[in-house]
Design a protein around this motif. Sequence first.
Motif, PDB file in Angstrom:
ATOM      1  N   VAL A   1      45.164  48.512  34.445  1.00 45.94           N
ATOM      2  CA  VAL A   1      45.411  47.606  35.571  1.00 45.94           C
ATOM      3  C   VAL A   1      44.254  47.667  36.566  1.00 45.94           C
ATOM      4  CG1 VAL A   1      46.931  47.141  37.517  1.00 45.94           C
ATOM      5  CG2 VAL A   1      47.905  47.712  35.295  1.00 45.94           C
ATOM      6  N   LEU A   2      43.784  48.875  36.848  1.00 45.24           N
ATOM      7  CA  LEU A   2      42.658  49.015  37.780  1.00 45.24           C
ATOM      8  C   LEU A   2      41.381  48.407  37.213  1.00 45.24           C
ATOM      9  CD1 LEU A   2      43.226  52.641  39.123  1.00 45.24           C
ATOM     10  CD2 LEU A   2      43.806  50.474  40.232  1.00 45.24           C
ATOM     11  N   LEU A   3      41.259  48.387  35.874  1.00 46.59           N
ATOM     12  CA  LEU A   3      40.094  47.758  35.252  1.00 46.59           C
ATOM     13  C   LEU A   3      40.012  46.283  35.607  1.00 46.59           C
ATOM     14  CD1 LEU A   3      37.700  47.690  33.247  1.00 46.59           C
ATOM     15  CD2 LEU A   3      39.379  47.346  31.420  1.00 46.59           C
ATOM     16  N   LEU A   4      41.150  45.613  35.672  1.00 46.29           N
ATOM     17  CA  LEU A   4      41.153  44.193  36.028  1.00 46.29           C
ATOM     18  C   LEU A   4      40.614  43.986  37.438  1.00 46.29           C
ATOM     19  CD1 LEU A   4      44.641  43.212  34.547  1.00 46.29           C
ATOM     20  CD2 LEU A   4      42.406  43.099  33.445  1.00 46.29           C
ATOM     21  N   PHE A   5      41.004  44.864  38.376  1.00 47.25           N
ATOM     22  CA  PHE A   5      40.501  44.746  39.747  1.00 47.25           C
ATOM     23  C   PHE A   5      39.022  45.122  39.827  1.00 47.25           C
ATOM     24  CE2 PHE A   5      45.065  45.241  40.339  1.00 47.25           C
ATOM     25  CZ  PHE A   5      45.335  44.270  41.277  1.00 47.25           C
ATOM     26  N   ALA A   6      38.606  46.110  39.024  1.00 43.97           N
ATOM     27  CA  ALA A   6      37.204  46.525  39.061  1.00 43.97           C
ATOM     28  C   ALA A   6      36.289  45.482  38.432  1.00 43.97           C
ATOM     29  CB  ALA A   6      37.039  47.869  38.341  1.00 43.97           C
ATOM     30  N   ALA A   7      36.765  44.805  37.395  1.00 46.58           N
ATOM     31  CA  ALA A   7      35.931  43.815  36.718  1.00 46.58           C
ATOM     32  C   ALA A   7      35.915  42.470  37.431  1.00 46.58           C
ATOM     33  CB  ALA A   7      36.415  43.617  35.279  1.00 46.58           C
ATOM     34  N   ALA A   8      36.889  42.215  38.306  1.00 44.07           N
ATOM     35  CA  ALA A   8      36.988  40.902  38.952  1.00 44.07           C
ATOM     36  C   ALA A   8      35.740  40.537  39.744  1.00 44.07           C
ATOM     37  CB  ALA A   8      38.238  40.853  39.835  1.00 44.07           C
ATOM     38  N   PRO A   9      35.198  41.401  40.631  1.00 41.06           N
ATOM     39  CA  PRO A   9      34.001  40.982  41.381  1.00 41.06           C
ATOM     40  C   PRO A   9      32.757  40.839  40.516  1.00 41.06           C
ATOM     41  CG  PRO A   9      34.524  43.267  41.850  1.00 41.06           C
ATOM     42  CD  PRO A   9      35.667  42.714  41.067  1.00 41.06           C
ATOM     43  N   VAL A  10      32.752  41.411  39.323  1.00 41.14           N
ATOM     44  CA  VAL A  10      31.615  41.258  38.413  1.00 41.14           C
ATOM     45  C   VAL A  10      31.740  39.971  37.616  1.00 41.14           C
ATOM     46  CG1 VAL A  10      30.357  42.295  36.486  1.00 41.14           C
ATOM     47  CG2 VAL A  10      31.324  43.745  38.274  1.00 41.14           C
ATOM     48  N   LEU A  11      32.948  39.672  37.162  1.00 42.98           N
ATOM     49  CA  LEU A  11      33.150  38.478  36.344  1.00 42.98           C
ATOM     50  C   LEU A  11      33.228  37.213  37.183  1.00 42.98           C
ATOM     51  CD1 LEU A  11      35.808  39.879  33.831  1.00 42.98           C
ATOM     52  CD2 LEU A  11      33.328  39.796  33.579  1.00 42.98           C
ATOM     53  N   PHE A  12      33.830  37.309  38.377  1.00 42.17           N
ATOM     54  CA  PHE A  12      33.985  36.144  39.250  1.00 42.17           C
ATOM     55  C   PHE A  12      33.202  36.436  40.528  1.00 42.17           C
ATOM     56  CE2 PHE A  12      37.823  36.740  36.720  1.00 42.17           C
ATOM     57  CZ  PHE A  12      37.834  35.560  35.986  1.00 42.17           C
ATOM     58  N   PHE A  13      31.962  35.935  40.570  1.00 37.25           N
ATOM     59  CA  PHE A  13      31.038  36.323  41.624  1.00 37.25           C
ATOM     60  C   PHE A  13      31.290  35.592  42.933  1.00 37.25           C
ATOM     61  CE2 PHE A  13      29.261  33.736  38.223  1.00 37.25           C
ATOM     62  CZ  PHE A  13      29.141  32.511  38.850  1.00 37.25           C
ATOM     63  N   ASP A  14      32.348  34.777  43.029  1.00 35.50           N
ATOM     64  CA  ASP A  14      32.706  34.168  44.301  1.00 35.50           C
ATOM     65  C   ASP A  14      33.511  35.109  45.188  1.00 35.50           C
ATOM     66  OD1 ASP A  14      31.460  31.813  43.616  1.00 35.50           O
ATOM     67  OD2 ASP A  14      33.245  30.950  42.699  1.00 35.50           O
ATOM     68  N   LEU A  15      33.964  36.228  44.621  1.00 39.34           N
ATOM     69  CA  LEU A  15      34.741  37.189  45.386  1.00 39.34           C
ATOM     70  C   LEU A  15      33.825  37.959  46.334  1.00 39.34           C
ATOM     71  CD1 LEU A  15      37.095  38.561  42.586  1.00 39.34           C
ATOM     72  CD2 LEU A  15      37.621  36.859  44.314  1.00 39.34           C
ATOM     73  N   PRO A  16      34.385  38.567  47.383  1.00 38.74           N
ATOM     74  CA  PRO A  16      33.550  39.336  48.321  1.00 38.74           C
ATOM     75  C   PRO A  16      32.793  40.460  47.632  1.00 38.74           C
ATOM     76  CG  PRO A  16      35.727  38.945  49.244  1.00 38.74           C
ATOM     77  CD  PRO A  16      35.790  38.494  47.822  1.00 38.74           C
ATOM     78  N   ARG A  17      31.535  40.637  48.024  1.00 43.08           N
ATOM     79  CA  ARG A  17      30.687  41.659  47.415  1.00 43.08           C
ATOM     80  C   ARG A  17      31.141  43.075  47.761  1.00 43.08           C
ATOM     81  NH1 ARG A  17      28.576  40.016  43.190  1.00 43.08           N
ATOM     82  NH2 ARG A  17      30.587  38.960  43.286  1.00 43.08           N
ATOM     83  N   LYS A  18      31.951  43.224  48.812  1.00 50.13           N
ATOM     84  CA  LYS A  18      32.423  44.553  49.177  1.00 50.13           C
ATOM     85  C   LYS A  18      33.302  45.167  48.093  1.00 50.13           C
ATOM     86  CE  LYS A  18      32.273  43.729  54.175  1.00 50.13           C
ATOM     87  NZ  LYS A  18      33.060  43.689  55.436  1.00 50.13           N
ATOM     88  N   LEU A  19      33.911  44.322  47.258  1.00 49.33           N
ATOM     89  CA  LEU A  19      34.756  44.834  46.185  1.00 49.33           C
ATOM     90  C   LEU A  19      33.953  45.586  45.128  1.00 49.33           C
ATOM     91  CD1 LEU A  19      37.131  41.771  45.677  1.00 49.33           C
ATOM     92  CD2 LEU A  19      37.576  43.870  46.950  1.00 49.33           C
ATOM     93  N   LEU A  20      32.632  45.416  45.099  1.00 49.34           N
ATOM     94  CA  LEU A  20      31.805  46.140  44.143  1.00 49.34           C
ATOM     95  C   LEU A  20      31.816  47.643  44.394  1.00 49.34           C
ATOM     96  CD1 LEU A  20      28.729  43.752  43.897  1.00 49.34           C
ATOM     97  CD2 LEU A  20      30.483  44.137  42.155  1.00 49.34           C
ATOM     98  N   ILE A  21      32.222  48.054  45.579  1.00 48.46           N
ATOM     99  CA  ILE A  21      32.333  49.492  45.848  1.00 48.46           C
ATOM    100  C   ILE A  21      33.387  50.116  44.933  1.00 48.46           C
ATOM    101  CG2 ILE A  21      32.899  51.217  47.602  1.00 48.46           C
ATOM    102  CD1 ILE A  21      31.869  49.277  49.705  1.00 48.46           C
ATOM    103  N   PHE A  22      34.531  49.438  44.808  1.00 48.46           N
ATOM    104  CA  PHE A  22      35.561  49.938  43.887  1.00 48.46           C
ATOM    105  C   PHE A  22      35.094  49.844  42.443  1.00 48.46           C
ATOM    106  CE2 PHE A  22      39.330  49.169  41.212  1.00 48.46           C
ATOM    107  CZ  PHE A  22      39.980  50.379  41.411  1.00 48.46           C
ATOM    108  N   THR A  23      34.310  48.818  42.112  1.00 45.94           N
ATOM    109  CA  THR A  23      33.775  48.699  40.757  1.00 45.94           C
ATOM    110  C   THR A  23      32.894  49.890  40.408  1.00 45.94           C
ATOM    111  OG1 THR A  23      33.808  46.296  40.979  1.00 45.94           O
ATOM    112  CG2 THR A  23      32.483  47.201  39.196  1.00 45.94           C
ATOM    113  N   ALA A  24      32.098  50.361  41.375  1.00 42.68           N
ATOM    114  CA  ALA A  24      31.238  51.515  41.132  1.00 42.68           C
ATOM    115  C   ALA A  24      32.038  52.806  40.995  1.00 42.68           C
ATOM    116  CB  ALA A  24      30.215  51.643  42.256  1.00 42.68           C
ATOM    117  N   ILE A  25      33.153  52.897  41.708  1.00 49.85           N
ATOM    118  CA  ILE A  25      33.967  54.114  41.654  1.00 49.85           C
ATOM    119  C   ILE A  25      34.884  54.127  40.433  1.00 49.85           C
ATOM    120  CG2 ILE A  25      35.735  55.433  42.926  1.00 49.85           C
ATOM    121  CD1 ILE A  25      34.593  54.322  45.494  1.00 49.85           C
ATOM    122  N   TYR A  26      35.236  52.966  39.905  1.00 46.37           N
ATOM    123  CA  TYR A  26      36.249  52.872  38.851  1.00 46.37           C
ATOM    124  C   TYR A  26      35.955  53.717  37.608  1.00 46.37           C
ATOM    125  CZ  TYR A  26      38.949  51.167  34.954  1.00 46.37           C
ATOM    126  OH  TYR A  26      39.745  51.116  33.854  1.00 46.37           O
TER     127      TYR A  26
END
Length: 432
Positions: free
Chosen positions: A119-144
């Motif tokens: 489930v967390l993978l979906l949230f971590a991959a969202a800012p990478v796959l859909f680049f219209d989302l806020p860039r701040k979400l990439l922090i969680f992507t790096a931690i995931y």
Amino acid sequence: MSDTHAQTVAFVRETQIPPAPPPASETGVVKWLRENLFSNAANSALTIAALAVIFLVLQNTLPWILNGVWTTNSLAECREILQGKTGACFSVLTERWNQLLYGFKYPSDAYWRPNLALVLLLFAAAPVLFFDLPRKLLIFTAIYPFLAFWLIWGGTLMVPVVALLGFAAAAAVFQTFSKSSFAIAFFGAIAAAFAVWILGGLLIPEGASENAWLSPVPSRDLGGFMLNLMLGVTCVSLSLPLGIALALGRQSDMPLIKWMCVIFIEFVRGVPLITLLFVASVMLAYFFPPESTVDLFLRVVIMITMFSAAYIAEVIRGGLAALPKGQYEAADSLGLDYAQAMRLIILPQALKISIPGIVNVAVGLFKDTTLVSVISMFDLVGMIRGPILASTEWNGVYWELLGFAALLFFVVCYGISQYSQWLERRLATDHR
């Protein structure tokens, strides 16, 4: 005279005639059928032949599916209930679903951990796959990745924390020295990461995993479709940046770097993946220090990543070659250095061109994760070929298990394909 003159004057309407409905053959389902299935004699014949094949397939498969049995404990009980009628024994899926998804050794009371990681993978991959989302979400992507490692493998939290600090130190060193010298920044980042990892490993006390919040699970206990997803996500994520680096190295003006990349790419592309997996299982441990015990999962990830990175490098090299020379000259005219030109101008266009090829490699890589069953790793296919079919209760059940495996892989691969098509439409900025 006036009456005759009045009768000869043309009549002019003061209101517009309402539009007539289109013919039935030019609208709706009839139009679609005529244009797509029955546009000419050849297409009509092919349509009729295809419908006949579909009818024959459904005629034989639908009774087998609809008469399926879901509540028995063995194949013999399924046959007793069916009493010679055509029907599937889906009971093997309801009884062995946990082994098909998680393997037969992963603790049943810890199934929530890989589920939460997914489930967390979906949230971590969202800012990478859909680049219209806020860039701040990439922090969680790096931690995931470090959080998912701790959830699935368990043990002490210090291990993923030390790994995260090593990558953070490498990023800081690279950011500091990248403007002066790319080579110094690259090797300095590697040295900083290893220094943090070695120092952190010395600070972690022995036996820390025994008193950890999450009970440790060894890699040999991982299995089922969970193992396929872990290998696919990990290897695709690692092979893409490595493939970009290899593609740029192959086009480098430095002969040593260029020929190292050429030899690596051509050698790996010329060796079957199954051979590399046997090397990972048997020989790769000899390249590490004698006292070190390198996990089999890590060795398999290394080999599959190397294999897919070589193919991705050639795909990206094709995208780089497709760019006109004027793009490189435009970067030079703006006064950009090599790293800035690649990051801002060249690679965004090359990666957009390479999307179909990269997705093709990713889909093939995900399906190739089933080859790990030949080195005694019980992934989804390994579970079917091994413990499930070897049991006396389900010996002889093939179509149900293999059909379930095919359905899982189809859902994932079809989702990847649909996302790539959406991304191509989203990035279609050229003139048409």
